[in-house]
Design a protein around this motif. Structure first.
Motif, PDB file in Angstrom:
ATOM      1  N   LEU A 254       0.875  -1.172   0.000  1.00  0.00           N
ATOM      2  CA  LEU A 254       0.000   0.000   0.000  1.00  0.00           C
ATOM      3  C   LEU A 254       0.911   1.221   0.000  1.00  0.00           C
ATOM      4  O   LEU A 254       1.639   1.471   0.963  1.00  0.00           O
ATOM      5  CB  LEU A 254      -0.905   0.008   1.229  1.00  0.00           C
ATOM      6  N   VAL A 255       0.897   1.956  -1.110  1.00  0.00           N
ATOM      7  CA  VAL A 255       1.746   3.140  -1.232  1.00  0.00           C
ATOM      8  C   VAL A 255       0.926   4.353  -0.814  1.00  0.00           C
ATOM      9  O   VAL A 255      -0.037   4.730  -1.492  1.00  0.00           O
ATOM     10  CB  VAL A 255       2.281   3.313  -2.662  1.00  0.00           C
ATOM     11  N   ALA A 256       1.292   4.944   0.296  1.00  0.00           N
ATOM     12  CA  ALA A 256       0.571   6.098   0.839  1.00  0.00           C
ATOM     13  C   ALA A 256       1.331   7.375   0.518  1.00  0.00           C
ATOM     14  O   ALA A 256       2.534   7.477   0.798  1.00  0.00           O
ATOM     15  CB  ALA A 256       0.403   5.951   2.347  1.00  0.00           C
ATOM     16  N   LEU A 268      -7.220  -0.558   5.253  1.00  0.00           N
ATOM     17  CA  LEU A 268      -6.871  -1.666   6.141  1.00  0.00           C
ATOM     18  C   LEU A 268      -8.058  -2.607   6.330  1.00  0.00           C
ATOM     19  O   LEU A 268      -7.889  -3.836   6.396  1.00  0.00           O
ATOM     20  CB  LEU A 268      -6.398  -1.134   7.491  1.00  0.00           C
ATOM     21  N   GLU A 269      -9.252  -2.050   6.400  1.00  0.00           N
ATOM     22  CA  GLU A 269     -10.438  -2.899   6.586  1.00  0.00           C
ATOM     23  C   GLU A 269     -10.753  -3.721   5.343  1.00  0.00           C
ATOM     24  O   GLU A 269     -11.430  -4.751   5.437  1.00  0.00           O
ATOM     25  CB  GLU A 269     -11.627  -2.032   6.990  1.00  0.00           C
ATOM     26  N   ARG A 270     -10.270  -3.297   4.180  1.00  0.00           N
ATOM     27  CA  ARG A 270     -10.426  -4.094   2.963  1.00  0.00           C
ATOM     28  C   ARG A 270      -9.600  -5.372   3.040  1.00  0.00           C
ATOM     29  O   ARG A 270     -10.003  -6.413   2.498  1.00  0.00           O
ATOM     30  CB  ARG A 270      -9.975  -3.319   1.723  1.00  0.00           C
ATOM     31  N   TYR A 271      -8.458  -5.285   3.685  1.00  0.00           N
ATOM     32  CA  TYR A 271      -7.491  -6.382   3.647  1.00  0.00           C
ATOM     33  C   TYR A 271      -7.442  -7.227   4.925  1.00  0.00           C
ATOM     34  O   TYR A 271      -6.735  -8.230   4.970  1.00  0.00           O
ATOM     35  CB  TYR A 271      -6.094  -5.824   3.361  1.00  0.00           C
ATOM     36  N   HIS A 272      -8.198  -6.826   5.949  1.00  0.00           N
ATOM     37  CA  HIS A 272      -8.152  -7.566   7.205  1.00  0.00           C
ATOM     38  C   HIS A 272      -9.545  -7.592   7.841  1.00  0.00           C
ATOM     39  O   HIS A 272     -10.292  -6.621   7.758  1.00  0.00           O
ATOM     40  CB  HIS A 272      -7.152  -6.926   8.181  1.00  0.00           C
ATOM     41  N   ASN A 273      -9.880  -8.706   8.457  1.00  0.00           N
ATOM     42  CA  ASN A 273     -11.170  -8.842   9.138  1.00  0.00           C
ATOM     43  C   ASN A 273     -11.114  -8.160  10.504  1.00  0.00           C
ATOM     44  O   ASN A 273     -11.299  -8.791  11.549  1.00  0.00           O
ATOM     45  CB  ASN A 273     -11.537 -10.315   9.289  1.00  0.00           C
ATOM     46  N   PRO A 297      -0.245  -5.975   9.272  1.00  0.00           N
ATOM     47  CA  PRO A 297      -1.017  -4.898   9.917  1.00  0.00           C
ATOM     48  C   PRO A 297      -0.380  -4.383  11.205  1.00  0.00           C
ATOM     49  O   PRO A 297      -0.489  -3.193  11.516  1.00  0.00           O
ATOM     50  CB  PRO A 297      -2.382  -5.542  10.176  1.00  0.00           C
ATOM     51  N   GLU A 298       0.271  -5.260  11.933  1.00  0.00           N
ATOM     52  CA  GLU A 298       0.910  -4.819  13.166  1.00  0.00           C
ATOM     53  C   GLU A 298       2.031  -3.829  12.870  1.00  0.00           C
ATOM     54  O   GLU A 298       2.231  -2.854  13.621  1.00  0.00           O
ATOM     55  CB  GLU A 298       1.458  -6.025  13.941  1.00  0.00           C
ATOM     56  N   ALA A 303       3.981   1.848  12.652  1.00  0.00           N
ATOM     57  CA  ALA A 303       4.391   3.019  11.883  1.00  0.00           C
ATOM     58  C   ALA A 303       3.536   4.223  12.250  1.00  0.00           C
ATOM     59  O   ALA A 303       4.029   5.358  12.318  1.00  0.00           O
ATOM     60  CB  ALA A 303       4.291   2.718  10.387  1.00  0.00           C
ATOM     61  N   LEU A 304       2.250   4.019  12.482  1.00  0.00           N
ATOM     62  CA  LEU A 304       1.379   5.117  12.906  1.00  0.00           C
ATOM     63  C   LEU A 304       1.817   5.658  14.259  1.00  0.00           C
ATOM     64  O   LEU A 304       1.779   6.869  14.505  1.00  0.00           O
ATOM     65  CB  LEU A 304      -0.071   4.632  12.968  1.00  0.00           C
ATOM     66  N   GLU A 305       2.210   4.760  15.121  1.00  0.00           N
ATOM     67  CA  GLU A 305       2.648   5.177  16.452  1.00  0.00           C
ATOM     68  C   GLU A 305       3.912   6.028  16.369  1.00  0.00           C
ATOM     69  O   GLU A 305       4.024   7.080  17.022  1.00  0.00           O
ATOM     70  CB  GLU A 305       2.893   3.949  17.319  1.00  0.00           C
TER      71      GLU A 305
END
Length: 327
Positions: A254-256, A268-273, A297-298, A303-305
């Motif tokens: 995912l290139v942001a 993220l919700e597209r790729y993880h339940n 995802p972890e 990275a957000l943190e």
């Protein structure tokens, strides 16, 4: 038991002869052809009888030297064998004719379905050596005929690398939109309220799928690095752009580029339940840039943190709550 088995074998051969007569008639129907195909596969004895006849085919050359009637001096076993081979020749010839005729009779096209689960990607090589890559939670139906190659994108997103064949067009239907390509590469993303078509190579034609003749379908030609969004509100064509970052999902990335946190959460919700909840309004407008690994995802939360000062807490329900990290 042996006598019963012989009767079943004879019945299978008799049935094969009946099918030959029906398939050679002038009024043979599509239902007849379908029923014949079902008969071939409904019982192992049917195919066993055919296999045995075919295996004997080379051996039946001995009939050329056998007399039409077994001589009286031949033992009973030899006489029976002569009559048996003579009957077998006729049956085998009829079966061979059935196998020759059947591929030419034509059957309804068969569709094959492919699908991916949430977070899964799948690369598929089609019968014509074209390639399809399915994104997360996606589904397609593939139908090939002599006249065309048809894909129905029922859900999600797919990228297509099409093997050129001008005599056999390649169609992808997504909602009310049809994409036609001869030899090219393109991406189709079927969303809830729109369909996005992105061309990465060559040229495609996009047209409406219209059920009635009262409305002339819209049509547009797209070339490389163009994207068209179709919806009930109309069509919107983007200026030429390098969409390689948008399609990095094919490599699991995912290139942001200054992506808002709310948009990142939706991806993220597209790729993880997992449900992601932005619980702090003060972080909703934050943005992030970088290459993120969709299968990790972890690592994304970490990275957000680090980059945004966002804290991620997992609740008992499994929802991930995002809020501003405590100082």
């Amino acid at each position: 038991m042996e006598a019963q088995g012989n009767r079943q074998y004879e019945q299978a051969c008799d049935a094969a002869l009946g099918w030959i007569a029906r398939l050679r008639s002038d009024d043979v129907s599509a239902t007849d052809r379908q029923s014949f195909a079902l008969w071939l596969g409904e019982n192992a004895s049917h195919r066993t009888a055919m296999d045995q006849m075919l295996d004997m085919w080379d051996d039946l050359g001995v009939l050329q030297v056998l007399p039409e009637q077994a001589p009286a001096e031949l033992p009973r076993e030899a006489a029976n064998a002569s009559r048996w081979y003579t009957g077998a020749a006729a049956i085998a010839a009829s079966i061979m004719l059935a196998l020759f005729l059947y591929p030419q009779l034509g059957t309804d096209p068969v569709s094959t379905e492919y699908r991916t689960a949430v977070g899964e990607r799948l690369s598929i090589e089609l019968p014509d050596n074209s390639t399809v890559v399915l994104n997360t939670d996606s589904s397609i139906s593939v139908t090939y005929t002599d006249e065309q190659r048809h894909i129905d994108l029922r859900r999600g997103e797919a990228w297509f690398q099409v093997n050129p064949n001008k005599e056999r067009p390649f169609h992808v239907d997504a909602g009310e939109t049809r994409v036609t390509a001869v030899g090219t590469a393109f991406n189709v993303y079927l969303q809830q309220d729109a369909t996005a078509i992105t061309v990465t190579e060559g040229v495609v034609r996009v047209s409406e799928i219209v059920e009635t003749g009262s409305h002339k379908p819209a049509s547009k030609i797209l070339s490389v690095n163009q994207q068209l969004r179709t919806s009930s509100d109309g069509w919107a064509l983007s200026p030429p752009t390098d969409f390689s970052a948008r399609l990095a999902w094919r490599q699991g990335e995912l290139v942001a580029d200054e992506m808002l946190l709310v948009d990142l959460v939706a991806e993220l919700e597209r790729y993880h339940n997992t449900n992601y909840l932005i619980a702090d309004p003060s972080i909703a407008g934050l943005s992030i840039s970088g290459v993120l690994q969709l299968d990790e995802p972890e690592a994304i939360l970490k990275a957000l943190e680090v980059s945004l000062g966002v804290q991620a807490d997992t609740l008992e329900s499994g929802t991930v709550r995002l809020l501003k990290a405590e100082q």
